[in-house]
Design a protein around this motif. Sequence first.
Motif, PDB file in Angstrom:
ATOM      1  N   PHE A 246     -22.065 -23.323  13.659  1.00  0.00           N
ATOM      2  CA  PHE A 246     -21.942 -23.934  15.016  1.00  0.00           C
ATOM      3  C   PHE A 246     -21.035 -25.411  15.025  1.00  0.00           C
ATOM      4  O   PHE A 246     -20.451 -25.664  16.093  1.00  0.00           O
ATOM      5  N   LYS A 247     -20.609 -25.752  13.982  1.00  0.00           N
ATOM      6  CA  LYS A 247     -19.615 -26.994  14.008  1.00  0.00           C
ATOM      7  C   LYS A 247     -18.279 -26.474  14.362  1.00  0.00           C
ATOM      8  O   LYS A 247     -17.579 -27.108  15.131  1.00  0.00           O
ATOM      9  N   LEU A 248     -18.005 -25.240  13.830  1.00  0.00           N
ATOM     10  CA  LEU A 248     -16.789 -24.768  14.008  1.00  0.00           C
ATOM     11  C   LEU A 248     -16.627 -24.451  15.533  1.00  0.00           C
ATOM     12  O   LEU A 248     -15.759 -24.490  16.385  1.00  0.00           O
ATOM     13  N   LEU A 249     -17.768 -23.618  16.261  1.00  0.00           N
ATOM     14  CA  LEU A 249     -17.884 -23.226  17.622  1.00  0.00           C
ATOM     15  C   LEU A 249     -17.548 -24.660  18.650  1.00  0.00           C
ATOM     16  O   LEU A 249     -16.858 -24.487  19.546  1.00  0.00           O
ATOM     17  N   GLN A 250     -18.063 -25.592  17.967  1.00  0.00           N
ATOM     18  CA  GLN A 250     -18.007 -26.968  18.734  1.00  0.00           C
ATOM     19  C   GLN A 250     -16.341 -27.333  18.817  1.00  0.00           C
ATOM     20  O   GLN A 250     -15.907 -27.996  19.951  1.00  0.00           O
ATOM     21  N   GLU A 251     -15.644 -27.025  17.823  1.00  0.00           N
ATOM     22  CA  GLU A 251     -14.384 -27.565  17.984  1.00  0.00           C
ATOM     23  C   GLU A 251     -13.442 -26.586  18.536  1.00  0.00           C
ATOM     24  O   GLU A 251     -12.162 -26.895  18.989  1.00  0.00           O
ATOM     25  N   MET A 252     -13.787 -25.281  19.095  1.00  0.00           N
ATOM     26  CA  MET A 252     -13.233 -24.220  19.831  1.00  0.00           C
ATOM     27  C   MET A 252     -12.951 -24.623  21.232  1.00  0.00           C
ATOM     28  O   MET A 252     -13.966 -24.934  21.790  1.00  0.00           O
TER      29      MET A 252
ATOM     30  N   MET B  22     -25.404  -9.793  12.408  1.00  0.00           N
ATOM     31  CA  MET B  22     -26.164  -9.581  13.792  1.00  0.00           C
ATOM     32  C   MET B  22     -26.446 -10.950  14.507  1.00  0.00           C
ATOM     33  O   MET B  22     -26.273 -11.114  15.426  1.00  0.00           O
ATOM     34  N   ASP B  23     -26.838 -11.689  13.537  1.00  0.00           N
ATOM     35  CA  ASP B  23     -27.193 -13.258  14.197  1.00  0.00           C
ATOM     36  C   ASP B  23     -26.049 -14.143  14.655  1.00  0.00           C
ATOM     37  O   ASP B  23     -26.130 -14.475  15.441  1.00  0.00           O
ATOM     38  N   ILE B  24     -25.091 -14.120  13.751  1.00  0.00           N
ATOM     39  CA  ILE B  24     -23.775 -14.691  13.920  1.00  0.00           C
ATOM     40  C   ILE B  24     -23.224 -14.238  15.319  1.00  0.00           C
ATOM     41  O   ILE B  24     -22.654 -14.910  15.907  1.00  0.00           O
ATOM     42  N   GLN B  25     -22.998 -12.790  15.376  1.00  0.00           N
ATOM     43  CA  GLN B  25     -22.391 -12.305  16.380  1.00  0.00           C
ATOM     44  C   GLN B  25     -23.292 -12.737  17.842  1.00  0.00           C
ATOM     45  O   GLN B  25     -22.594 -12.944  18.959  1.00  0.00           O
TER      46      GLN B  25
ATOM     47  N   TRP C 112     -30.912 -23.195  20.340  1.00  0.00           N
ATOM     48  CA  TRP C 112     -31.306 -22.492  19.172  1.00  0.00           C
ATOM     49  C   TRP C 112     -32.113 -23.664  18.358  1.00  0.00           C
ATOM     50  O   TRP C 112     -32.111 -24.767  18.344  1.00  0.00           O
ATOM     51  N   GLY C 113     -32.924 -22.877  17.642  1.00  0.00           N
ATOM     52  CA  GLY C 113     -34.108 -23.810  16.717  1.00  0.00           C
ATOM     53  C   GLY C 113     -33.209 -24.421  15.667  1.00  0.00           C
ATOM     54  O   GLY C 113     -32.205 -24.253  15.132  1.00  0.00           O
ATOM     55  N   LYS C 114     -34.016 -25.480  15.390  1.00  0.00           N
ATOM     56  CA  LYS C 114     -33.563 -26.320  14.106  1.00  0.00           C
ATOM     57  C   LYS C 114     -33.297 -25.345  13.051  1.00  0.00           C
ATOM     58  O   LYS C 114     -32.186 -25.577  12.249  1.00  0.00           O
ATOM     59  N   GLU C 115     -34.108 -24.513  12.572  1.00  0.00           N
ATOM     60  CA  GLU C 115     -34.163 -23.615  11.252  1.00  0.00           C
ATOM     61  C   GLU C 115     -32.910 -22.535  11.432  1.00  0.00           C
ATOM     62  O   GLU C 115     -31.969 -22.679  10.436  1.00  0.00           O
ATOM     63  N   LEU C 116     -32.343 -22.212  12.704  1.00  0.00           N
ATOM     64  CA  LEU C 116     -31.341 -21.286  12.874  1.00  0.00           C
ATOM     65  C   LEU C 116     -30.021 -22.304  12.886  1.00  0.00           C
ATOM     66  O   LEU C 116     -28.841 -21.946  12.133  1.00  0.00           O
ATOM     67  N   ARG C 117     -30.151 -23.512  13.100  1.00  0.00           N
ATOM     68  CA  ARG C 117     -28.935 -24.215  13.341  1.00  0.00           C
ATOM     69  C   ARG C 117     -28.534 -24.930  11.805  1.00  0.00           C
ATOM     70  O   ARG C 117     -27.535 -25.102  11.636  1.00  0.00           O
ATOM     71  N   GLU C 118     -29.790 -25.014  11.102  1.00  0.00           N
ATOM     72  CA  GLU C 118     -29.258 -25.495   9.637  1.00  0.00           C
ATOM     73  C   GLU C 118     -28.759 -24.328   8.821  1.00  0.00           C
ATOM     74  O   GLU C 118     -28.087 -24.593   8.063  1.00  0.00           O
ATOM     75  N   LYS C 119     -29.388 -23.154   9.192  1.00  0.00           N
ATOM     76  CA  LYS C 119     -28.932 -21.808   8.546  1.00  0.00           C
ATOM     77  C   LYS C 119     -27.375 -21.469   8.610  1.00  0.00           C
ATOM     78  O   LYS C 119     -26.602 -21.264   7.857  1.00  0.00           O
ATOM     79  N   TYR C 120     -27.172 -21.668   9.926  1.00  0.00           N
ATOM     80  CA  TYR C 120     -25.517 -21.475  10.355  1.00  0.00           C
ATOM     81  C   TYR C 120     -24.840 -22.786  10.677  1.00  0.00           C
ATOM     82  O   TYR C 120     -24.169 -22.797  11.656  1.00  0.00           O
TER      83      TYR C 120
END
Length: 837
Positions: A437-443, A378-381, A425-433
Amino acid sequence: VTPQFEQNVDYVDFIHLNVLEKKVLNNSEVSVQYLCSKPCIINLEAVASSEFRTGVPVYRRRWKDEKNLYVSRTRQVHLKFPSIMVYRDDYIIRNSIIVHSVILYAWLSHKSVSSYDVEQNEDYQDAVAKNYTFLEAVPPFERPYKDHKVCLQWGADYLWMLQANRIPQCPHESDGVQILNFIYASSGEKTGIVKKFEQFENRELETVRQHQIDYPMFTVSIWLYLHHHCEKDLCGILYFIDPKEMYSTPAVFLNEEGYVHIQMHLMRGDDLAVKTSFSLPLKQWFRLDLSFKGGQVCITVGKNLKRHHHQSFMEDFYYDDTAGYFVLGGSGYVNGIEAFFGPVKYYRLNVLETEQISNPLHDKETVEQIELYYERCMDIQEIVYEYRYIVRQGEKALRNCYYENYYLELIYKYGEKSKCDAFMWGKELREKYHTLFKLLQEMDFSAPDENGSDTVLEVGRRIFEKVAKGLSSADGLSNMGSSVPLLVDSSCCGYHKASYFLAVIFETGLGVSVDRTKGLLYSLVGAQGNERLAVMNLGYKHYQGINSYPLDLELSYAYYSNIAIKTSLDQHTIKGEQAFVETIRLMDDELLKAQTKENGDVFMWLKHEATRGNAAAQQRLAQMLFWGQQGVAKNPEAAIEWYAKGAIETEDPVLIYDYAIVLFKGQGVKKNTKLALELMKKAAAKGLPQAVNGLGWYYHNFKRDYRKAAEHWLIAEELGNPDASYNLGVLYLDGIYPGVPGRNQTVAARYFYKAAQGGHIEGTLRCSLYYITGNMEDFPRDPEKAVIWAKHIAEKNGYLGHVIRKALNAYLELSWYVCYVLFKIASRLMFHFCSNL
């Protein structure tokens, strides 16, 4: 005989019994004390009763006493009983009996002088003095073995000693039935778990069951993890199908709003339904308890959700749980729910409160893993949707600026695509996923979605392709551990090829430590998401009972039948990653040499011969291209060109027929019914059985002329065409066979069986359904046979063939890493492919 020398004229006749051990034993000693005032006859008789006979004399003894009058005397008697009453079964005594009671009677009667020498059978009721005592029967397996004083052959004696001390145990019979013990992934298809109840062996329980046919008393408890409410009117949870293929009591469904719909069959013949006042929760485990007591229906949802619905009816419900079968999930009549089923317990004769029901969730670890997985998803989607929205909104604002400046417009068109660097998004969520996030930036999200595709699913596909590309390199397997988080993200985006790949990774320890729980988790997730290979994987595991999966034929059938139905549909779909399933053994050099590609020698030679007008070459070339056989990539358009060329130039009946079929169906070419009919008649005139069947198909589907259709199908069937057998069965099943009133399922089933024997896919599917339900007289219930037939069809699935083909191509190209990974994927589905690849 011991005389008692006390004499007294006042004594009256009497007889007493004294048994040292009141058990039915061979050579039991009984002390008989008696007194006679006149010459008398003393009688001793043992009468036994068993389950099948009562009052059977098993021992008799009598003697006379004429001299010792008015003297109390005692005689010791050794009782002798039949061997089947006092000894265990052995190699000579084959049928010892269970004795319920033994009564030992003793009586004496006076004899007149005139009739003293005459034998008379004195009756116990008319005796001067009488007495009796009970002897305790010894259970068969507590009795000793008899010494028969014979010498057996060595072999017979040894075999007897192996089983001499085995005591068979009668199974405890209860009304509680565990319908499901393991988690079942229901994808919402028209397949489910089929269960059939038999009559009780215990006569008391069976009597109670029959008395409750018009006053049902039962309880069912179902654990569920629900993904969505029903997308259609009703979706199946648990329901009963009677011999007439109609719903009966109980029938429990889920509707579009999430309410439970319960349907009951009444004694007077019609049906009654009720809907709960509450909806079922989503994305959490809960237990649904349903009980019937006469006309009262009670529904309770438990586990921190105390929702209760109770309703009473002034009606008599009809309930016979042996006259038909139960279905858990979907069937040919209704789609199943999209959910995970946990343990399902059914109490056939009792109404229980929620607290009294014993139906716990056993595999707590897997249950928790499922909940954690979907929380993460749910978080990822949500991240993917929001990220795409932010990027596109930014591009829209920039595009408005670019339209005012030609130079900026060129930068937008040909320059680097915009990406989101300033995360909301907050730091905690960015570190968790962080990998996501890195892959989304490449798309690139600037391109519009293709064919209205789901953005999240598309992201999942791109992630999977990126991982697959990395794993195909020489050191790909060494980086498997870093690829797992990306595959999890891909799985969460709904791309369930990644789910199955994760299951293979964790089950086999492919670059990571073996983790059975995670392997099961991703197998279930992939199967629930309708990934064909994941479904087949579960079907195979439950069929074999391996890797900690319980042997469960009904559960295996639910999975295999799902893929078997898809196999039939997939063969009519020319698009998709499919290839013909072929058996290729790596040790067979001749078969390996026959594998080719579009630039291979075999293909080029066939193409050369086909161009010259060789009908056999045209047939083979078209088949290879249409189905993706022998290593050639699937290319229906090119195949149809060869069908057309062969049909026109060589007038080969097979090519004419194949071309007519694609024209009828419009597969890769524009429909042309008129030309297709001309070609079909032409092929039929040349005596081709499938073309004669094709004409019957035309009259059935296009003209609704069932008489002509039946005529053509009867001819084709005589020529050995299995399609014709199946089609004749359909006519009988639908009740439209010319001259035969109504439906005839028995005759239809026989035609389906004949078609199945000829390899017909739909015919085999029908027969497997008959075997799992046991509702047809000619098809006694046989779950194992049902699984074997469904498995046979499922293994022909084109998507499985595609994986095997890719593995074989990698082997032929000496790409060992790719071959190894694909081999692992295919080998989880069946042992047969382990030996073929």
